[in-house]
Motif scaffolding. Sequence first.
Motif, short mmCIF file in Angstrom:
data_model
loop_
_atom_site.label_atom_id
_atom_site.label_comp_id
_atom_site.label_asym_id
_atom_site.label_seq_id
_atom_site.Cartn_x
_atom_site.Cartn_y
_atom_site.Cartn_z
N GLY A 24 46.98 53.12 48.14
CA GLY A 24 48.29 52.69 47.33
C GLY A 24 48.08 52.30 45.96
O GLY A 24 48.08 53.08 45.74
N ALA A 25 48.11 50.99 45.62
CA ALA A 25 48.49 50.65 44.73
C ALA A 25 47.60 50.80 43.67
O ALA A 25 45.34 51.07 44.36
N GLN A 26 47.76 51.36 42.61
CA GLN A 26 46.50 52.00 41.58
C GLN A 26 45.05 51.01 41.19
O GLN A 26 44.27 51.05 40.49
N TYR A 27 46.46 50.59 40.31
CA TYR A 27 46.18 48.93 39.52
C TYR A 27 46.49 47.80 39.38
O TYR A 27 48.07 48.30 39.98
N PHE A 28 46.44 47.28 38.69
CA PHE A 28 47.48 46.16 38.09
C PHE A 28 47.18 45.29 36.63
O PHE A 28 46.35 45.80 35.71
N THR A 29 48.64 44.92 36.45
CA THR A 29 48.68 43.93 34.93
C THR A 29 49.00 43.08 35.21
O THR A 29 48.93 42.37 36.15
N VAL A 30 49.07 41.93 33.86
CA VAL A 30 48.74 40.98 34.10
C VAL A 30 50.07 40.19 32.66
O VAL A 30 48.80 40.66 31.53
N ARG A 31 50.75 39.35 32.99
CA ARG A 31 51.74 38.40 32.25
C ARG A 31 52.09 38.32 32.06
O ARG A 31 52.40 37.29 31.15
N ASP A 32 52.18 37.17 33.94
CA ASP A 32 52.70 35.63 34.08
C ASP A 32 50.76 34.65 33.78
O ASP A 32 49.76 35.01 34.04
N PRO A 33 51.38 33.75 33.28
CA PRO A 33 49.98 32.79 33.19
C PRO A 33 49.37 32.20 34.29
O PRO A 33 48.17 32.31 34.67
N VAL A 34 50.23 32.24 35.28
CA VAL A 34 49.19 31.39 36.94
C VAL A 34 48.50 32.59 36.82
O VAL A 34 47.75 32.42 37.55
N PHE A 35 48.98 33.66 36.79
CA PHE A 35 48.44 35.08 37.48
C PHE A 35 46.82 35.31 37.02
O PHE A 35 46.02 35.55 37.52
N ARG A 36 47.00 34.37 35.56
CA ARG A 36 46.08 35.44 34.13
C ARG A 36 45.10 34.65 34.56
O ARG A 36 44.44 34.53 34.75
N SER A 37 45.49 33.06 35.32
CA SER A 37 44.25 32.15 35.50
C SER A 37 43.61 32.61 37.06
O SER A 37 42.70 32.31 37.10
N TYR A 38 44.07 33.30 37.30
CA TYR A 38 43.25 34.42 39.13
C TYR A 38 42.67 34.52 39.07
O TYR A 38 41.10 34.87 39.09
N VAL A 39 43.15 35.49 37.96
CA VAL A 39 42.57 37.57 37.26
C VAL A 39 41.00 36.47 36.62
O VAL A 39 39.98 36.97 37.06
N ASP A 40 40.99 35.69 35.74
CA ASP A 40 40.19 35.38 34.63
C ASP A 40 38.78 34.64 35.85
O ASP A 40 38.07 34.83 35.84
N THR A 41 39.28 33.58 36.57
CA THR A 41 38.66 33.73 38.25
C THR A 41 38.06 34.89 39.28
O THR A 41 36.41 34.86 38.76
N TRP A 42 38.64 35.43 39.36
CA TRP A 42 38.03 37.07 39.52
C TRP A 42 37.54 37.67 38.63
O TRP A 42 36.11 38.23 39.47
N LEU A 43 37.44 37.62 37.63
CA LEU A 43 37.02 38.57 36.38
C LEU A 43 35.56 37.21 36.57
O LEU A 43 34.16 38.80 36.24
N SER A 44 35.33 36.61 36.33
CA SER A 44 34.00 35.56 36.41
C SER A 44 33.56 36.17 37.55
O SER A 44 31.76 35.76 37.68
N GLY A 45 33.77 36.35 38.36
CA GLY A 45 33.36 36.20 40.19
C GLY A 45 32.65 37.82 40.04
O GLY A 45 32.42 38.16 40.67
N GLN A 46 33.79 38.86 39.38
CA GLN A 46 32.82 39.93 39.08
C GLN A 46 33.72 40.27 40.44
O GLN A 46 33.45 41.98 41.37
N ARG A 47 34.72 39.30 40.86
CA ARG A 47 35.41 40.63 42.32
C ARG A 47 37.14 41.89 42.20
O ARG A 47 37.59 42.74 42.59
#
Length: 329
Positions: free
Chosen positions: A58-81
Amino acid sequence: MSNPGEHEIAIVGAGMAGMSCAVGLALGDRSAVVLETSGHPGGRMDGLRTQGFEFDAGAQYFTVRDPVFRSYVDTWLSGQRVMPWRGWVVELDRGDFISRESAERYVAQPSMGALVRHLAEFCDVREHQAVARADRVDGLWRLRDGRGVELARCRELVLALPAPMALDILGDAAPQVSTRLAHFETTSCWAVMLGFDEPLPVPFDAAYVNQSPLAWVARNNSKPGRVQREAWVLHATPEWSVGHEDLSDSEVLAHLLRALETALGIESLEPVFTEARFWPHAAPIHTLGEPFLRDASLGLSLCGDWCLAPRVEAAFLSGHALSERLLQP
């Protein structure tokens, strides 16, 4: 509660929007049960792992535009999720290609669906619970399957589903909401997964395809965290998918394999693994223009990418915004 099948909040749908809402509620100490038709969370971020191949169907990738979503993505990046996907993405036209814009793209690892399953670890998810109808009786929503068997009762109902699916479930239980839902349509998508013994002789990793039944093709094993067997995912255009939705899987595979050969300028591709999947509600055509739809008098809310935009980020933000609303006194 006295009845084990009765819940304060029930969320139908364990895709990104549903799990985002459930996690937001859990962080605010509100209990919710999530009912999911399939055997695992994921929704349209689901994929396939088989015979040594891995595919994001299904979904192939995602992008980040919103600061709220960015805060979650940064956490996932730090945990290598989540990891950046630095694959070379091009526009492709019968063997000729030019580089596409270098957008910042992210993928979950080891699959896109793994991110939704990670969120589900914090929630009460009940799988194989195919809600077919919701009726409101004596201040409670009663959720039933296709045989009429009651699956759960709740005071607050959240439908984290594409609008047409939510409309089917509600029937005449919420006439005003159903009238609004009737205006929202979705596109369908045939997805084909191809596994090869050898890498295809193309320099790029993914392409938006012009003048073709195909809209998108991607070398799935170019994404971080995937096994390295050569695995390609093809997405047909909405127009082709709608016009060929009644074809058998084998017919779709034959058509789209030929389309891939034409797009790449390669003759006689020979995959060793093939599978087709039809997404009936792949993406919304129209959007609500606000994060969620709610009728507080009925204890009914709806969320999903159809509220904001056809993106993973939009699905997350829709569910997140709804959880904040439901946490208000």
